[in-house]
Design a protein around this motif. Structure first.
Motif, short mmCIF file in Angstrom:
data_model
loop_
_atom_site.label_atom_id
_atom_site.label_comp_id
_atom_site.label_asym_id
_atom_site.label_seq_id
_atom_site.Cartn_x
_atom_site.Cartn_y
_atom_site.Cartn_z
N TYR A 125 -23.40 -20.65 20.90
CA TYR A 125 -24.44 -19.69 21.24
C TYR A 125 -24.02 -18.71 22.34
CZ TYR A 125 -27.65 -22.12 18.18
OH TYR A 125 -28.25 -22.65 17.07
N PRO A 126 -23.42 -19.15 23.45
CA PRO A 126 -22.98 -18.15 24.45
C PRO A 126 -21.92 -17.21 23.91
CG PRO A 126 -22.22 -20.37 25.04
CD PRO A 126 -23.21 -20.53 23.94
N LEU A 127 -21.01 -17.71 23.05
CA LEU A 127 -19.96 -16.86 22.49
C LEU A 127 -20.55 -15.81 21.56
CD1 LEU A 127 -16.87 -16.46 22.36
CD2 LEU A 127 -16.88 -17.94 20.34
N LEU A 128 -21.47 -16.22 20.70
CA LEU A 128 -22.11 -15.27 19.79
C LEU A 128 -22.92 -14.23 20.55
CD1 LEU A 128 -23.26 -17.71 16.97
CD2 LEU A 128 -21.53 -15.92 16.78
N ASP A 129 -23.57 -14.67 21.61
CA ASP A 129 -24.35 -13.73 22.44
C ASP A 129 -23.42 -12.70 23.08
OD1 ASP A 129 -26.87 -12.94 23.81
OD2 ASP A 129 -25.75 -13.55 25.60
N LEU A 130 -22.26 -13.15 23.56
CA LEU A 130 -21.29 -12.23 24.16
C LEU A 130 -20.75 -11.25 23.12
CD1 LEU A 130 -19.39 -11.33 26.46
CD2 LEU A 130 -17.81 -13.15 25.74
N PHE A 131 -20.41 -11.75 21.94
CA PHE A 131 -19.87 -10.87 20.90
C PHE A 131 -20.91 -9.86 20.42
CE2 PHE A 131 -15.64 -12.13 19.07
CZ PHE A 131 -15.23 -12.84 20.19
N GLU A 132 -22.16 -10.25 20.41
CA GLU A 132 -23.22 -9.31 20.00
C GLU A 132 -23.37 -8.20 21.03
OE1 GLU A 132 -27.67 -9.46 18.06
OE2 GLU A 132 -26.95 -11.19 19.19
N LYS A 133 -23.23 -8.55 22.31
CA LYS A 133 -23.39 -7.55 23.37
C LYS A 133 -22.25 -6.54 23.36
CE LYS A 133 -26.07 -10.43 26.56
NZ LYS A 133 -26.07 -11.18 27.84
N LEU A 216 -22.34 -17.14 10.99
CA LEU A 216 -22.87 -16.78 12.31
C LEU A 216 -22.49 -15.36 12.72
CD1 LEU A 216 -22.15 -20.11 14.23
CD2 LEU A 216 -24.39 -19.29 13.47
N VAL A 217 -21.31 -14.91 12.31
CA VAL A 217 -20.80 -13.63 12.80
C VAL A 217 -21.20 -12.47 11.88
CG1 VAL A 217 -18.72 -12.31 13.38
CG2 VAL A 217 -18.87 -14.73 13.99
N ILE A 218 -20.97 -12.59 10.57
CA ILE A 218 -21.28 -11.46 9.68
C ILE A 218 -22.54 -11.71 8.84
CG2 ILE A 218 -18.93 -10.63 9.57
CD1 ILE A 218 -18.52 -12.01 6.97
N GLY A 219 -22.95 -12.97 8.68
CA GLY A 219 -24.21 -13.29 8.04
C GLY A 219 -24.37 -12.69 6.65
N ASN A 220 -25.53 -12.10 6.42
CA ASN A 220 -25.88 -11.57 5.09
C ASN A 220 -25.65 -10.07 5.01
OD1 ASN A 220 -26.79 -11.59 2.47
ND2 ASN A 220 -28.95 -11.56 3.01
N SER A 221 -24.50 -9.61 5.53
CA SER A 221 -24.19 -8.18 5.48
C SER A 221 -23.94 -7.75 4.04
CB SER A 221 -22.94 -7.88 6.32
OG SER A 221 -23.14 -8.28 7.67
N ASN A 222 -24.54 -6.66 3.65
CA ASN A 222 -24.38 -6.17 2.27
C ASN A 222 -22.93 -5.77 2.01
OD1 ASN A 222 -27.09 -6.47 1.59
ND2 ASN A 222 -27.63 -4.46 2.43
N GLY A 223 -22.35 -6.37 0.97
CA GLY A 223 -20.99 -6.02 0.58
C GLY A 223 -19.90 -6.61 1.43
N VAL A 224 -20.25 -7.34 2.50
CA VAL A 224 -19.24 -7.91 3.39
C VAL A 224 -19.51 -9.41 3.51
CG1 VAL A 224 -18.12 -7.79 5.64
CG2 VAL A 224 -19.14 -5.74 4.66
N LYS A 225 -19.00 -10.16 2.57
CA LYS A 225 -19.17 -11.62 2.60
C LYS A 225 -17.89 -12.29 2.15
CE LYS A 225 -24.12 -11.65 1.35
NZ LYS A 225 -24.23 -10.27 0.84
N THR A 226 -17.59 -13.40 2.78
CA THR A 226 -16.46 -14.21 2.33
C THR A 226 -16.89 -15.02 1.10
OG1 THR A 226 -17.09 -16.04 3.78
CG2 THR A 226 -15.57 -14.39 4.68
N LEU A 227 -15.94 -15.72 0.49
CA LEU A 227 -16.25 -16.51 -0.70
C LEU A 227 -17.31 -17.57 -0.41
CD1 LEU A 227 -12.73 -16.98 -2.30
CD2 LEU A 227 -14.71 -15.95 -3.41
#
Length: 281
Positions: A125-133, A216-227
């Motif tokens: 959670y702290p890492l994701l919060d930092l990356f979002e900022k 956690l990082v890219i989630g449900n981004s349209n057109g940008v998903k891993t397998l």
């Protein structure tokens, strides 16, 4: 019983144990292959039996639903760049730590080793919060995360083997006029082939099959998903009224095929590379 008789009995027992272990290991893969060629009703009625007909329609349909070619390209790019980053940074870092022979090098190595024991959940959670900022909840941020989380084990493997590389080879390269980068990439790095392949395979399998970090990082981004993300969201959209098994099984099969092929071709290097990094310390 004679010594020869006891030896033959022991061998027969060992072979029997190995056969049981092999069956136990391969059973999930056989189960997956069988059910990848069945309809949903056939899977529910007879999940462990062979399919009545070997039709590729379910695999083709699953590949279309998870946007296989787009997803495999995205996953491939993320995996390749992350693994290249890990190999370059960890090999150089381990080499510098070994050759520095200083307290700082030892402390850094112990820090990398200790970092392998830190669970990701404690940093999530702290890492994701930092990356979002800082605007890194995207593919570059995901690659950067993989580089960070895979660094400790990779440095550990390289560090153990580099200790066995004679320093006289590097001194000879310097005498011949090589700079520090030429000395590493033309003299030291070619000797690390076994460890490098091990680092590539272990990290490649982890990154290719990972679900949590991409979610956690890219989630449900349209057109940008891993397998793995495509498989998850395809299941969500197809399984409102139960599990769409005729999608899940073939989709999982086509997802794992590339990494299984990679593992088959490089498996002989894995045990040797791990042994080189762990024993020669």
């Amino acid at each position: 019983m004679s010594m020869q008789g006891r030896h033959k009995t022991g061998q027969a027992l060992m072979h029997a144990i190995l056969v049981v272990v092999a069956i136990y290991t391969l059973a999930p893969l056989v189960f997956l292959i069988f059910n990848s060629f069945k309809s949903n009703n056939e899977i529910v009625d007879s999940p462990v039996s062979a399919p009545s007909s070997w039709s590729f329609q379910y695999i083709i349909s699953a590949a279309q639903q998870i946007h296989f070619f787009r997803a495999i390209w995205i996953t491939f790019v993320i995996t390749i760049i992350s693994v290249l980053l890990l190999v370059m940074v960890s090999s150089l870092a381990a080499w510098v730590m070994v050759r520095s022979k200083s307290i700082l090098g030892t402390v850094l190595y112990l820090g990398f080793t200790a970092a392998m024991l830190i669970p990701f959940q404690s940093l999530m959670y702290p890492l994701l919060d930092l990356f979002e900022k800082i605007g890194l909840k995207n593919i570059p941020g995901l690659i950067f995360m993989y580089g960070g989380f895979g660094l400790s084990m990779s440095v550990f493997l390289y560090h153990g083997f580099i200790k066995s590389v004679p320093q006289s080879l590097e001194e000879a390269a310097i005498i011949d006029g090589a700079n520090i980068f030429q000395m590493f990439f033309k003299v030291v790095f070619p000797l690390l082939k076994g460890t490098t392949v091990t680092v590539i395979v272990l990290n490649g399998m982890w990154i290719w099959n990972d679900y949590l970090l991409p979610f956690l990082v890219i989630g449900n981004s349209n057109g940008v998903k891993t397998l793995t993300l495509e498989l998850y969201f395809a299941k969500l959209t197809s399984g409102q009224y139960g599990n769409p098994w005729e999608l899940i099984f073939p989709a999982v099969l086509v997802t794992i095929i590339p990494i299984v092929i990679l593992y088959i071709f490089l498996q002989k290097y894995i045990v040797a590379g791990v042994a080189e990094g762990a024993v020669k310390m």
